[in-house]
Design a protein around this motif. Sequence first.
Motif, PDB file in Angstrom:
ATOM      1  N   LEU A  97      57.573  48.597  27.571  1.00 18.18           N
ATOM      2  CA  LEU A  97      56.302  48.883  28.212  1.00 18.18           C
ATOM      3  C   LEU A  97      55.567  47.578  28.447  1.00 18.18           C
ATOM      4  O   LEU A  97      55.404  46.775  27.527  1.00 18.18           O
ATOM      5  N   ASP A  98      55.139  47.365  29.677  1.00 19.59           N
ATOM      6  CA  ASP A  98      54.266  46.244  30.020  1.00 19.59           C
ATOM      7  C   ASP A  98      52.822  46.718  30.006  1.00 19.59           C
ATOM      8  O   ASP A  98      52.494  47.776  30.576  1.00 19.59           O
ATOM      9  N   GLY A  99      51.931  45.948  29.387  1.00 19.55           N
ATOM     10  CA  GLY A  99      50.495  46.191  29.471  1.00 19.55           C
ATOM     11  C   GLY A  99      49.810  44.908  29.896  1.00 19.55           C
ATOM     12  O   GLY A  99      50.011  43.867  29.270  1.00 19.55           O
ATOM     13  N   LEU A 100      49.040  44.969  30.966  1.00 13.49           N
ATOM     14  CA  LEU A 100      48.370  43.769  31.479  1.00 13.49           C
ATOM     15  C   LEU A 100      46.908  44.065  31.809  1.00 13.49           C
ATOM     16  O   LEU A 100      46.521  45.220  32.021  1.00 13.49           O
ATOM     17  N   ASP A 101      46.133  42.981  31.909  1.00 15.41           N
ATOM     18  CA  ASP A 101      44.728  43.085  32.300  1.00 15.41           C
ATOM     19  C   ASP A 101      44.553  42.855  33.797  1.00 15.41           C
ATOM     20  O   ASP A 101      43.496  42.379  34.249  1.00 15.41           O
ATOM     21  N   ILE A 102      45.545  43.198  34.589  1.00 15.68           N
ATOM     22  CA  ILE A 102      45.523  42.963  36.037  1.00 15.68           C
ATOM     23  C   ILE A 102      44.240  43.480  36.694  1.00 15.68           C
ATOM     24  O   ILE A 102      43.607  42.762  37.476  1.00 15.68           O
ATOM     25  N   LEU A 153      37.498  40.349  38.992  1.00 12.98           N
ATOM     26  CA  LEU A 153      36.816  39.056  38.941  1.00 12.98           C
ATOM     27  C   LEU A 153      37.307  38.086  40.011  1.00 12.98           C
ATOM     28  O   LEU A 153      36.784  36.965  40.108  1.00 12.98           O
ATOM     29  N   ASP A 154      38.303  38.493  40.803  1.00 10.05           N
ATOM     30  CA  ASP A 154      38.894  37.606  41.813  1.00 10.05           C
ATOM     31  C   ASP A 154      39.324  36.283  41.203  1.00 10.05           C
ATOM     32  O   ASP A 154      39.035  35.206  41.721  1.00 10.05           O
ATOM     33  N   ALA A 155      40.024  36.375  40.062  1.00  7.64           N
ATOM     34  CA  ALA A 155      40.386  35.163  39.321  1.00  7.64           C
ATOM     35  C   ALA A 155      41.893  35.054  39.104  1.00  7.64           C
ATOM     36  O   ALA A 155      42.332  34.389  38.171  1.00  7.64           O
ATOM     37  N   GLY A 156      42.686  35.697  39.943  1.00  9.03           N
ATOM     38  CA  GLY A 156      44.127  35.707  39.737  1.00  9.03           C
ATOM     39  C   GLY A 156      44.842  34.518  40.363  1.00  9.03           C
ATOM     40  O   GLY A 156      44.638  34.196  41.535  1.00  9.03           O
ATOM     41  N   PHE A 157      45.682  33.858  39.558  1.00 12.04           N
ATOM     42  CA  PHE A 157      46.567  32.793  40.029  1.00 12.04           C
ATOM     43  C   PHE A 157      47.964  33.069  39.478  1.00 12.04           C
ATOM     44  O   PHE A 157      48.108  33.659  38.396  1.00 12.04           O
TER      45      PHE A 157
END
Length: 348
Positions: free
Chosen positions: A163-168, A174-178
């Motif tokens: 199982l993957d759990g992420l804070d995506i 927050l428009d903070a994804g890299f």
Amino acid sequence: MNANNLDPAAQQQRKAYYDRIGKDSMTPLWEVLGALVPHQPKSPAVPHQWKYAAVRDSVMEAGRLISAEEAERRVLILENPALHGQSCITQSLYAGLQLIMPGEVAPAHRHTQSALRLVLDGEGAYTAVDGERTTMRRGDFIITPAWTWHDHGNLGNEPVVWLDGLDIPIVRFLDAGFAEKSDSAYQAVVRPEGDALARYGANMVPVDFYQQPAEPTKVFVYPWERTLASLRAIASGTPDTHFGHKQRYVNPATGRSPMPTMAAFSQLIPAGFETRPYRCTDGTVYVCLRGSAEASVAGQSFRLGENDVIVVPSWHSHQFRAGPETVLFSYSDRPVQQALGLWREQRN
């Protein structure tokens, strides 16, 4: 005065006003205030269960349709039925079932999203984090902290599912994804397996090591055998009426959550024990790792067996009744809520 009690002329006047200010990208607060500032949380997410025995064939079929290299991560997202198309299990959390077949490598990459892995099925796989590998065993809780290089491989002879759990959704909000891909499919091993656990997970840390509270843990694997031993050791005491015997995972260097955005927990519910109704503002994903239990969530009943996943949305009353001794793993966005002073609970 209720708008419904207005005469037609007044209603038309208001509508014309709303249409006019809408052209200037404005809208009246009084029309939406109840939804924006509710008296209590009203999550759009709904309780839902994924029976592992029912979905496993679909997970395995993905292994025949697409390679791990082609997919980069071969995952079936567990999407909340009320949040269709949003790739999330609650408004703030992501969950998915990842499959890696024998001989495959899920290529190295890194991203600003924090991730956890809970091993469910199969043996022989590994996760590598910043140059250290850990063998993945059922029940192990493994972290790939934000912006750390990580890859997965399967050196065994059988498929492995976790199982993957992420804070995506949080990072997306927050428009903070890299994200960044590595030039190599897998990382060179620079430290022996168990090095991080030995340095940071034995009630000691290197003499010159100091960590900021928001930084993720250096311990990136919490072995199932240690978790189970800890729960069993405290299970001789009186169980908490709302939780049974429940522990939260921590960063040993700080005592805080292993990840700044997600908390993780394990709880042992004795055979036949029924927890009292409980609700909290952090929507929570539960996985049954051992035993079986009846779950009641806001009046809905679910039967949990091993590897089954259930989501309990924010402020939904829930309780569990174990058949045999049952162990549940769970994760939520509690650290974020606590940091902002938003988290609440209610014990009935």
